[in-house]
Motif scaffolding. Structure first.
Motif, PDB file in Angstrom:
ATOM      1  N   GLY B  27       0.669  -1.178   0.349  1.00 17.79           N
ATOM      2  CA  GLY B  27       0.040   0.066   0.121  1.00 17.79           C
ATOM      3  C   GLY B  27       0.889   1.403   0.115  1.00 17.79           C
ATOM      4  O   GLY B  27       0.025   2.284   0.428  1.00 17.79           O
ATOM      5  N   GLN B  28       2.097   1.240  -0.326  1.00 16.70           N
ATOM      6  CA  GLN B  28       2.848   2.539  -0.344  1.00 16.70           C
ATOM      7  C   GLN B  28       3.403   2.895  -1.338  1.00 16.70           C
ATOM      8  O   GLN B  28       4.459   3.710  -2.112  1.00 16.70           O
ATOM      9  N   ALA B  29       2.786   1.940  -3.387  1.00 15.54           N
ATOM     10  CA  ALA B  29       2.692   3.145  -4.375  1.00 15.54           C
ATOM     11  C   ALA B  29       1.699   3.018  -4.419  1.00 15.54           C
ATOM     12  O   ALA B  29       0.584   2.148  -4.712  1.00 15.54           O
ATOM     13  N   ILE B  30       1.445   4.054  -5.608  1.00 14.35           N
ATOM     14  CA  ILE B  30       0.140   4.723  -6.317  1.00 14.35           C
ATOM     15  C   ILE B  30       0.155   5.110  -7.330  1.00 14.35           C
ATOM     16  O   ILE B  30       1.728   5.340  -8.399  1.00 14.35           O
ATOM     17  N   THR B  31      -0.433   4.411  -8.496  1.00 17.25           N
ATOM     18  CA  THR B  31      -0.374   4.800  -9.927  1.00 17.25           C
ATOM     19  C   THR B  31      -1.317   6.366 -10.187  1.00 17.25           C
ATOM     20  O   THR B  31      -2.554   5.697  -9.949  1.00 17.25           O
ATOM     21  N   ILE B  59       4.233   7.677  -5.612  1.00 15.91           N
ATOM     22  CA  ILE B  59       3.192   8.073  -7.190  1.00 15.91           C
ATOM     23  C   ILE B  59       3.598   7.889  -8.801  1.00 15.91           C
ATOM     24  O   ILE B  59       5.017   8.017  -8.687  1.00 15.91           O
ATOM     25  N   VAL B  60       3.538   6.754  -9.209  1.00  9.39           N
ATOM     26  CA  VAL B  60       3.523   6.738 -11.089  1.00  9.39           C
ATOM     27  C   VAL B  60       2.615   7.004 -11.905  1.00  9.39           C
ATOM     28  O   VAL B  60       1.763   6.890 -11.651  1.00  9.39           O
ATOM     29  N   LEU B  72       6.520   8.363 -14.727  1.00 10.41           N
ATOM     30  CA  LEU B  72       7.759   9.150 -14.062  1.00 10.41           C
ATOM     31  C   LEU B  72       7.057   8.578 -13.207  1.00 10.41           C
ATOM     32  O   LEU B  72       6.122   8.644 -12.489  1.00 10.41           O
ATOM     33  N   ALA B  73       7.791   7.958 -12.154  1.00 16.49           N
ATOM     34  CA  ALA B  73       8.011   7.826 -10.311  1.00 16.49           C
ATOM     35  C   ALA B  73       8.413   9.197  -9.348  1.00 16.49           C
ATOM     36  O   ALA B  73       9.966   9.689  -9.710  1.00 16.49           O
ATOM     37  N   VAL B  74       7.562   9.122  -8.678  1.00 22.20           N
ATOM     38  CA  VAL B  74       8.303  10.130  -7.827  1.00 22.20           C
ATOM     39  C   VAL B  74       7.769   9.816  -6.197  1.00 22.20           C
ATOM     40  O   VAL B  74       6.912   9.220  -5.885  1.00 22.20           O
ATOM     41  N   GLY B  75       8.546  10.263  -5.194  1.00 25.99           N
ATOM     42  CA  GLY B  75       8.601   9.905  -3.897  1.00 25.99           C
ATOM     43  C   GLY B  75       8.730   8.401  -4.250  1.00 25.99           C
ATOM     44  O   GLY B  75       8.197   7.594  -2.664  1.00 25.99           O
ATOM     45  N   VAL B  76       9.611   7.640  -4.060  1.00 21.71           N
ATOM     46  CA  VAL B  76       9.896   6.198  -4.112  1.00 21.71           C
ATOM     47  C   VAL B  76      11.162   6.029  -2.567  1.00 21.71           C
ATOM     48  O   VAL B  76      10.373   5.163  -1.890  1.00 21.71           O
ATOM     49  N   HIS B  77      11.216   7.080  -1.923  1.00 20.34           N
ATOM     50  CA  HIS B  77      12.199   7.207  -1.335  1.00 20.34           C
ATOM     51  C   HIS B  77      11.289   8.747   0.481  1.00 20.34           C
ATOM     52  O   HIS B  77      11.757   9.247   1.063  1.00 20.34           O
ATOM     53  N   GLY B  78      10.517   8.686  -0.296  1.00 22.00           N
ATOM     54  CA  GLY B  78       9.615   9.475   0.190  1.00 22.00           C
ATOM     55  C   GLY B  78       9.495   9.616   1.595  1.00 22.00           C
ATOM     56  O   GLY B  78       8.422  10.781   2.537  1.00 22.00           O
ATOM     57  N   SER B  79       9.373   8.201   2.496  1.00 17.84           N
ATOM     58  CA  SER B  79       8.821   8.041   3.740  1.00 17.84           C
ATOM     59  C   SER B  79       9.145   7.239   4.317  1.00 17.84           C
ATOM     60  O   SER B  79       9.823   6.043   3.707  1.00 17.84           O
ATOM     61  N   TRP B  80       9.768   7.153   5.384  1.00 15.78           N
ATOM     62  CA  TRP B  80      10.642   6.004   6.805  1.00 15.78           C
ATOM     63  C   TRP B  80       9.187   5.131   6.348  1.00 15.78           C
ATOM     64  O   TRP B  80       9.583   4.145   6.654  1.00 15.78           O
TER      65      TRP B  80
END
Lengths: 74, 486
Positions: B27-31, B59-60, B72-80
């Motif tokens: 539940g840690q990646a969304i399109t 977010i993809v 495009l992917a952003v926030g791949v390392h964006g949270s603990w």
């Protein structure tokens, strides 16, 4: 209508680097100012690219490019 | 996905795609499939996501106007939580636990490096050697509204030492900001103390070529560890493999540099010796724009990419942003390890804030004033030389990752003359508080308690219950709270 005046240093003569297409139609154009190297997309909000409304804090003085320091000097 | 699978699953990651799959399962990646304009749409969504430092998903984007079919992917390392999953730990793992997870891996594991023939490397599935147009490959967008152009903000740049090109250890992999300067050129921003800065200056001094390979959309461990300040002769690949406890697959770029075999995209380029082009401004990690400067320029010689590549980028600016979660713990852990070589009394280092412009170090005070000595040692660690500007020293009974406890220590254990100001020290050029770019003051606040020969001595402290039992109770209360909602 795409302007070729740079929103940052107000020089003219920007070159077209790329056009984005969607279903065959051009939807935006990426331009680049050969004087100050500012690049922009003509679909961006006016406050980022329109010299009439863009913040003067981020202007580049085309008449004094010597003022910008060169990094990694020997 | 059960909790027991997590460590094995993390060790089996070999690419960005693997990690995105893991994140999605958790539940840690969304399109994001709604149509979005490059500006300001991508920025707005990335900023909104990064507000949640603990739980933000990657977010993809797959429907950016004008970039049909591109991802495009952003926030791949964006949270603990995303960092926890990368380390094989469950969502909800505390920052302190993550810190000790990394600190415990330091120097503990062997690197496992394998080489894949170029013809079998996924990164070389598609190859462009003529009519190169970066704008046609990458769905770029203006990261902050007054950036000087379109930036690649999460590039791992690999290069060989131009004066010792056969030395594997002296290959450098680092994250540098790249501004696209026309279809087949980009500028690279660095400073003389960074490995890439040293290599550019050496190549220009000796008049020898400097070729680089810019890797985009990488093994998520490399993105973390390529930003870690380690010694010049330590290979970031070996280090990343050892820290992940997992193998890393390398191959050769077309211009002869060791690159990750499973990256999404690699841009091969060559330094234009002695040339400089206007670069910037760029919204940087202190939360302010850098200035405009003349930076080295590279000419792109070829691009390789996987089929349907994912362009991975980062939102960086005024925090909290992905930059902080990407590098925070891996800025802290090396300082901790290096300090403990001299001072085993150091119990934790929190340098999460703006790449360590503020750091909090907990230490068992050996004698009166000892914490100040440790602080001075911290300033001479590789990262401390440029970055550790404000240091807060606390006792070992204070958790430096719990700012309420740090404020308690400041409130009850600091005298006004427990502050040291070191004037006119080296500073990061983009620190907006510097006296001049590159030169500024350092601050040490000793918030440790008093020991002999100080006449005051330690206060008679209240000792509320702590430890595993209390941690478990806290977690149970939180779970009951969440359960009450469902």
């Amino acid at each position: 209508m795409t302007t070729t005046v740079c929103g940052r240093c107000k020089s003219s003569g920007a070159v077209t680097d790329h056009q984005g297409r969607q279903d065959g139609a051009v939807v935006w154009t990426i331009l680049r100012c050969p004087t100050c190297n500012f690049s922009w997309r003509d679909s961006e909000p006016a406050r980022a690219i329109d010299p009439a409304v863009r913040s003067a804090d981020f202007a580049v003085d085309a008449g004094d490019l010597q003022r910008y320091p060169k990094i990694l000097q020997q | 996905m059960t909790m027991n699978d997590l460590p094995n699953r993390a060790r089996s990651i070999s690419s960005l795609r693997d990690f995105l799959e893991l994140l999605e399962d958790a539940g840690q990646a969304i399109t994001w499939s709604d149509a979005v304009m490059p500006e300001p749409g991508v920025r707005n969504i990335a900023v909104a996501a990064s507000r949640d430092a603990n739980g933000a998903p990657a977010i993809v984007f797959d429907n950016i106007t004008g970039y049909p079919g591109k991802r495009l992917a952003v926030g791949v390392h964006g949270s603990w939580d995303n960092i926890a999953l990368l380390l094989g730990r469950p969502k909800g793992t505390t920052i302190r636990e993550l810190f000790f997870e990394i600190a415990g891996r330091w120097g503990d594991q062997e690197a496992q490096i394998s080489f894949v023939p170029e013809a079998q490397a996924p990164v070389h599935e598609c190859r462009i050697e003529q009519d190169i147009n970066l704008y046609d490959v990458l769905p770029v967008y203006r990261i902050n509204e007054y950036d000087g152009g379109f930036y690649i903000g999460k590039a791992s740049v690999a290069s060989r030492d131009p004066l010792d090109p056969d030395n594997f250890g002296k290959q450098n992999v680092g994250i540098y900001r790249l501004q696209i300067q026309g279809p087949d050129s980009f500028t690279l921003m660095t400073i003389p103390s960074h490995d890439m800065g040293r290599q550019i200056m050496a190549a220009e001094r000796e008049g020898v070529p400097l070729k680089i390979a810019v890797m985009l959309g990488n093994h998520p461990g490399l993105a973390v560890f390529a930003a870690t300040p380690i010694g010049y002769e330590e290979s970031e690949y070996s280090y990343a493999s050892a820290m992940m406890g997992a193998p890393i697959r390398l191959t050769k770029s077309g211009n002869g540099i060791d690159i990750l075999a499973d990256s999404e995209i690699v841009i091969e380029a060559e330094l234009q010796l002695g040339e400089r082009e206007l670069e910037g401004p760029f919204g940087e990690f202190p939360g302010s724009y850098s200035g405009v400067r003349k930076a080295p320029i590279f000419k792109v010689t070829a691009v390789s990419h996987r089929r349907d590549p994912i362009f991975e980028n980062i939102y960086i600016g005024r925090g909290w942003t992905e930059h902080d979660t990407l590098i925070g713990l891996h800025t802290s852990a090396p300082i901790y390890a290096q300090l403990r070589q001299s001072f085993p009394e150091v119990t934790a280092v929190n340098a999460l804030y703006q790449h360590g412009l503020t750091g909090i170090i907990s230490v068992k005070n050996r004698m009166a004033g000892f914490a100040k000595t440790v602080a001075l040692r911290a300033l001479s660690t590789p990262h401390g030389v440029m970055y550790l500007k404000n240091l807060i020293m606390v006792d070992a009974d204070v958790d430096p990752f719990d700012l309420n406890q740090v404020m308690w220590a400041l409130s009850t254990r600091t005298r006004a003359d427990d502050i040291i100001v070191l004037p006119n020290m080296p500073a990061v050029p983009i620190d907006p508080s510097a006296v001049v770019p590159g030169k500024g003051h350092r601050l040490i606040i000793d918030a440790t308690s008093y020991l002999p020969p100080d006449p005051v001595g330690e206060a008679h402290l209240v000792t509320p219950p702590t430890g595993d039992e209390i941690d478990a109770l806290s977690k149970r209360i939180r779970e009951m709270q969440l359960g009450a909602l469902s």
